[in-house]
Write an enzyme that holds these catalytic residues in place. Structure first.
Site, PDB file in Angstrom:
ATOM      1  N   LYS A  89       7.266  45.372 -51.858  1.00  0.00           N
ATOM      2  CA  LYS A  89       5.557  46.556 -51.715  1.00  0.00           C
ATOM      3  C   LYS A  89       4.616  45.838 -53.214  1.00  0.00           C
ATOM      4  CE  LYS A  89       7.103  48.362 -48.300  1.00  0.00           C
ATOM      5  NZ  LYS A  89       8.120  47.885 -47.393  1.00  0.00           N
TER       6      LYS A  89
HETATM    7  C1  PLP Z   1       8.967  47.475 -46.249  1.00  0.00           C
HETATM    8  C2  PLP Z   1      10.484  46.768 -46.928  1.00  0.00           C
HETATM    9  C3  PLP Z   1      10.854  46.020 -45.876  1.00  0.00           C
HETATM   10  C4  PLP Z   1      10.040  45.258 -44.253  1.00  0.00           C
HETATM   11  O1  PLP Z   1       8.594  44.720 -44.456  1.00  0.00           O
HETATM   12  P1  PLP Z   1       7.426  45.421 -43.562  1.00  0.00           P
HETATM   13  O2  PLP Z   1       6.480  44.687 -43.797  1.00  0.00           O
HETATM   14  O3  PLP Z   1       7.711  46.933 -44.008  1.00  0.00           O
HETATM   15  O4  PLP Z   1       8.538  44.397 -42.534  1.00  0.00           O
HETATM   16  C5  PLP Z   1      11.554  44.893 -45.781  1.00  0.00           C
HETATM   17  N1  PLP Z   1      12.497  44.938 -47.404  1.00  0.00           N
HETATM   18  C6  PLP Z   1      12.898  45.964 -48.305  1.00  0.00           C
HETATM   19  C7  PLP Z   1      12.973  46.114 -49.982  1.00  0.00           C
HETATM   20  C8  PLP Z   1      11.370  46.639 -48.543  1.00  0.00           C
HETATM   21  O5  PLP Z   1      10.872  47.493 -48.636  1.00  0.00           O
END
Ligand code: PLP
Length: 517
Positions: free
Chosen positions: A116
């Site tokens: 993120k």
């Molecule tokens: C948010 C997240 C995901 C999923 O990503 P999306 O863009 O929502 O598909 C996968 N792994 C981790 C560690 C995340 O924080």
């Protein structure tokens, strides 16, 4: 400058908007999502040339291609601020190559150790620069408060990104008792004068429903405007300013693989992404549309396999689907909001079809796409899911064989890549979190302890930090990031727990704004 402007997936925006406006609005009027009028194309030469630039400049090139209406100086300040010493590796998202032409794209070297950060180190800078621009152009008067409901990772990354940003405050709600010790401490110890964190009595769905009700409350919006000159906004991946930064690392990864001699220039690769809200994999799709030689997009689900079933059947159905708890909680999701952008592109930008399907989803909890859209999707995507036991086994297997320790989200993608790829096609696996964010499940994986079994007493008594130290000692991979290892030593700033209903959330928001003055 600024040739490409932004339209929306449901056809409500009649006059296309500039990037700055799309970022500050977040969501289009009528509930649609912003998308660029057209997808810019890069030549293979342009793409491979990116490898000669530092990551911040690679990002600026891509943003420029998408018509961002900011000056070179503004863009330079945003990207060097977003992708600098706040990351623990100057390559920002380095790749580790494993046997079998598998390349792990490590997206967790940022301040909160989850992918993120790749977007949320940039979005707040886009947001405050864009808001300042709009104010200067007389198009905006209010300041903003970002309200976030989180199951763990997004909340911390958003707090860190928006901390002490001018003209913005941020409040984060997480399910009380529903996040790990590490995730709780990451949020509760957050520094900054413009931040607030609340535990909510209830689960993540309660947080999200409460937040949504508050966002949709026009009377509340008016009172925030009248009393505090504040507008509410959201930081989740429906904002184009959060999606666009994710396109960069797929284009950049291809350039890097070629520069490192691991892939021959022009050779196609597969990309495998552990998927929840469909933001990360959609960014890979846009990278492909821009000209990155990507053959197929491999969508990896955990036991909440609604997306995998959709890609394999053309029907998105949550009418009779239970929310399952898994070791990869950031992928535990039923409604994947970014899928809407993908469907928009696959239908040749048919906003009437999108609006219809989204209404079906709201009313009957399911929708079915037409044959052409389904065929288009099958040409691009393959999908599979991994159950909880397989996820933990994969962590152990890869560690024992290759000495590489993965977090549970990454392990889901690794396993799916192994199943769906073709042997002679190199594959990039999106590695979305550092293992130490999910130490509890990693410990289980390494010791063969199932999710529903108790941890041994002496282990279950450890804090998240202590458990990570133990794992590091046992495995010899002593790379726990500083931001995670210092958590036990930081003061806890936020302990307030509120009810999850809209009135309680509104009251908490007002108390915070009152306090900030
Ligand atoms: C948010 C997240 C995901 C999923 O990503 P999306 O863009 O929502 O598909 C996968 N792994 C981790 C560690 C995340 O924080």
């Amino acid at each position: 400058m600024g040739e490409i402007r932004y339209v929306d997936t449901r056809g409500a925006v009649k006059e296309p908007m500039e990037f700055t406006e799309a970022v500050v609005h977040g969501l289009a009027p009528g509930g649609g999502l912003f998308v660029p009028e057209e997808i810019p194309a890069l030549s293979l030469e342009d793409i491979c040339g990116l490898a000669e630039l530092p990551y911040a400049q690679r990002a600026a090139r891509i943003y420029r291609a998408f018509g961002v209406d900011l000056t070179d100086a503004q863009l330079g300040e945003i990207t060097t601020g977003a992708y600098g010493a706040n990351f623990d590796d100057e390559r920002i998202c380095p790749m580790t190559s494993l046997p079998g032409d598998v390349h792990m794209l490590e997206l967790w070297h940022g301040p909160t150790s989850a992918f993120k950060d790749m977007a949320l180190q940039c979005l707040p800078r886009f947001f405050s620069t864009s808001a300042a621009e709009l104010r200067a152009r007389g198009k905006l008067s209010d300041k903003h408060m970002i309200l976030v409901a989180t199951s763990g990772d997004t909340g911390k990354a958003a707090l860190e990104g928006f901390c002490d940003v001018d003209g913005v405050s941020i409040g984060v709600m997480y399910p009380d008792g529903g996040v790990s010790d590490i995730q709780f401490k990451q949020m509760a110890t957050q520094r900054g004068s413009n931040v607030r964190v609340w535990g909510v009595r209830g689960n993540f769905d309660d947080c999200q429903t409460g937040a949504k009700t508050v966002f949709d409350d026009d009377a509340f919006a008016k009172s925030l405007h009248d009393e505090y000159q504040i507008a509410l906004s959201s930081a989740n991946s429906i904002n184009w300013g959060r999606l666009m930064p994710q396109i960069v690392y797929y284009v950049s990864a291809y350039a890097q693989l070629v520069a490192d001699g691991k892939v021959e220039r022009g050779t196609q690769i597969d990309v495998c992404v552990p998927t929840g809200n469909f933001g990360n994999i959609l960014a890979a799709y846009y990278a492909r549309r821009m000209g990155t030689p990507i053959r197929r997009l491999l969508c990896a689900s955990n036991e909440n396999r609604v997306l995998t079933d959709f890609i394999n059947t053309g029907t998105y159905d949550i009418s009779d689907r239970e929310f399952v708890k898994t070791p990869s909680p950031s992928m535990d999701i039923l409604v994947s909001s970014n899928l809407e952008r993908q469907l928009f592109e696959l239908t040749g930008r048919d906003s009437a079809a999108i609006a219809g399907w989204m209404t079906d989803l709201k009313q009957s909890r399911r929708f079915k796409v037409d044959r052409d859209t389904f065929a288009g999707m099958r040409e691009l995507y393959s999908a599979d899911s991994v159950d909880n036991a397989e996820c933990l086994e994969t962590i152990r297997e890869v560690f024992e064989r290759d000495g590489y320790l993965m977090d549970p989200h990454t392990a889901v993608a690794y396993k799916v890549a192994e199943r769906l790829r073709e042997d002679d096609v190199p594959v990039v696996v999106a590695s979305t979190a550092h293992w130490a964010k999910f130490g509890n499940n990693v410990y289980r994986a390494l010791h063969g302890i199932a999710l529903d079994e108790e941890l041994p007493g002496e282990v279950s008594a450890l804090t998240g930090c202590e458990l990570n130290k133990l794992i590091a000692r046992e495995t010899g991979v002593d790379n726990v990031p500083f931001g995670l290892s210092e958590l036990d030593d930081l003061p806890i700033r936020f302990t307030e727990v509120i009810d999850g209903n809209a009135d309680a959330i509104k009251e908490a928001v007002c108390a915070f704004l009152e306090f900030r003055g």
